[in-house]
Design an enzyme around this catalytic site. Structure first.
Site, short mmCIF file in Angstrom:
data_model
loop_
_atom_site.label_atom_id
_atom_site.label_comp_id
_atom_site.label_asym_id
_atom_site.label_seq_id
_atom_site.Cartn_x
_atom_site.Cartn_y
_atom_site.Cartn_z
N TYR A 100 36.62 30.02 7.39
CA TYR A 100 37.69 31.01 7.21
C TYR A 100 38.69 30.99 8.36
O TYR A 100 39.82 31.44 8.21
CB TYR A 100 37.11 32.42 7.08
CG TYR A 100 36.41 32.69 5.76
CD1 TYR A 100 36.27 31.68 4.81
CD2 TYR A 100 35.92 33.94 5.46
CE1 TYR A 100 35.62 31.93 3.61
CE2 TYR A 100 35.28 34.20 4.25
CZ TYR A 100 35.13 33.18 3.33
OH TYR A 100 34.51 33.43 2.14
N ASP A 122 29.78 35.99 2.85
CA ASP A 122 30.76 36.71 2.03
C ASP A 122 30.24 36.79 0.59
O ASP A 122 30.21 37.86 -0.03
CB ASP A 122 32.08 35.92 2.10
CG ASP A 122 33.25 36.65 1.47
OD1 ASP A 122 33.05 37.79 1.00
OD2 ASP A 122 34.35 36.08 1.43
N LYS A 134 23.38 24.95 4.49
CA LYS A 134 23.53 23.84 3.52
C LYS A 134 23.37 22.55 4.31
O LYS A 134 24.24 21.68 4.30
CB LYS A 134 24.90 23.96 2.85
CG LYS A 134 25.14 23.02 1.68
CD LYS A 134 24.36 23.37 0.43
CE LYS A 134 24.60 22.33 -0.65
NZ LYS A 134 23.71 22.50 -1.82
N ASP A 155 22.39 27.37 -2.13
CA ASP A 155 22.34 27.40 -3.60
C ASP A 155 21.03 28.02 -4.07
O ASP A 155 21.00 28.84 -4.99
CB ASP A 155 22.58 26.01 -4.20
CG ASP A 155 21.85 24.91 -3.45
OD1 ASP A 155 21.35 25.16 -2.33
OD2 ASP A 155 21.77 23.78 -3.97
N ASP A 209 27.86 40.14 -1.31
CA ASP A 209 28.33 40.80 -2.54
C ASP A 209 27.29 40.69 -3.64
O ASP A 209 27.04 41.64 -4.38
CB ASP A 209 29.65 40.18 -3.01
CG ASP A 209 30.85 40.97 -2.51
OD1 ASP A 209 30.71 41.67 -1.48
OD2 ASP A 209 31.93 40.88 -3.12
#
Ligand code: NAD
Length: 350
Positions: free
Chosen positions: A135, A241, A185, A217, A245
């Site tokens: 980001y 992020d 990852k 994943d 959620d």
């Protein structure tokens, strides 16, 4: 304990008023001062994060925030939007660690879209790194290369950035069930290989906490398959992020979810995970529990007042067990109450 209270916009003032009443009911020495942030600050001072608020927030040990935003400011230039105030205060205070618990009280198990037996009693904490990763990484952009448009971003983390967020996760786990799951990852991204290596190093400082690793994943899948296996989950900015959620929605009730963002010295900004809900603002029907639970997090993480935090959380559990429900979590047979009555019920339970 010096607390800066920023009610903000929409339902913000209604829900923070209840959290302030709850804090004041505890026998703790606190100083609270209110300031303007977001749309109300734009209206009053033409700045979503005015100087007076900057000073107040800097001088306080913790900030309790309602929510900011509303349709009346949506067409303002970017610098004069309420959300800009939020980004600026987070940056100004150097908040790098975002803590979002996802707790499903047994009484609200039907609010989840998952089967009650999968989520009843769920209590997980997602720790997300807030200031690094793809980001913020440079270089970034969209360019024309070889005659076509080319978009690119850069994922990076320094080992000190990884170390400090891992420590937040381990410290939080020590106050809970002593399990940390680090999400990466590493099979594809070198940056997250470093993440895993550093996580293993930090784990040596916390022999009493169990560390496991999971690829992102699989983590996304496990969160809906068997979420109760997790205690603390820690991950980078982008994965966090998305996963935070996902985790919060396991509970199905946005009016119940608190959050904390911390700096290196455990100074923090505490706010509900939801927004300013302009559709119900001023009606006295908003659920104040996410904000009240954010105040409990403040006592736990900034002020190290675990017993007081648990008193508030216990009171919230009690009012749910007694059947008090605001509209967003109402089910037939329960007792429907407004914002202030819910605050009254929590105070009575305290
Ligand atoms: P929202 O979270 O404000 O509302 C989504 C839905 O949930 C609405 O139907 C609302 O009525 C309901 N809801 C939210 N909180 C509730 C509560 N405590 N009790 C009962 N019902 C509740 O999200 P949105 O509608 O997408 O955004 C509204 C405004 O809030 C926008 O201006 C947005 O930019 C802003 N926002 C601010 C923050 C923040 O301050 N941290 C976060 C998200 C959105």
């Amino acid at each position: 304990m010096k607390i800066c209270v920023l009610p903000g916009d929409g339902i913000g003032p209604e829900i923070t008023a209840e959290a302030v009443r709850v804090l004041k009911a505890l026998d703790l020495k606190m100083e609270m001062e209110e300031g303007l942030l977001g749309g109300c600050a734009i209206d009053a001072a033409k700045d979503p994060f005015p100087e007076a608020t900057q000073k107040l927030a800097k001088e306080a040990d913790a900030v309790l925030l309602g929510a900011v935003g509303g349709p009346q400011w949506d067409n303002n230039p970017r610098e004069l939007r309420p959300e800009r105030g939020l980004l600026r205060i987070r940056k100004d205070l150097g908040l790098f660690a975002n803590l979002r618990p996802a707790i499903l009280y047994p009484e609200l198990a039907n609010a989840s879209t998952l089967k009650p037996e999968v989520v009843a009693g769920l209590d997980i904490l997602i720790v997300r790194e807030l200031t690094g990763d793809i980001y913020f990484g440079q270089p970034r952009g969209i360019e024309v290369r070889n005659g076509e448009r080319f978009g690119f971003n850069t994922m990076h983390y320094t080992e000190s950035e990884i170390r400090r967020i891992l420590r937040v996760a381990f410290e939080a786990a020590r106050k809970r069930n002593k399990k940390v799951c680090s999400v990466d990852k590493m099979n594809v991204l070198e940056c997250t290989q470093l993440w895993r290596d550093v996580a293993n190093e930090v784990a040596k400082e916390y022999p009493d906490v169990e560390l496991t690793h999971m690829l992102v994943d699989n983590a996304a899948m496990q969160l809906v398959k068997a979420p109760k296996q997790f205690d603390v989950m820690v991950t980078g900015n982008m994965f966090g992020d998305i996963l935070s959620d996902e985790a919060s929605m396991l509970t199905g009730s946005i009016g119940m979810l608190p959050s904390a963002s911390l700096d290196e010295n455990n100074k923090g900004l505490y706010e509900p995970s939801h927004g300013s809900a302009p559709d119900i603002a001023g009606k006295g029907v908003a659920n104040p529990l996410a904000t009240i639970l954010s105040a409990a997090m403040m006592l736990r993480y900034t002020f190290n007042q675990e017993a007081a935090a648990q008193r508030i959380e216990g009171a919230v559990k009690k009012v749910l067990a007694q059947g008090f429900r605001t509209g967003d979590i109402y089910e037939p047979g329960m007792r429907k109450v407004g914002t202030k009555e819910m605050g009254d019920a929590v105070l009575a339970a305290l």
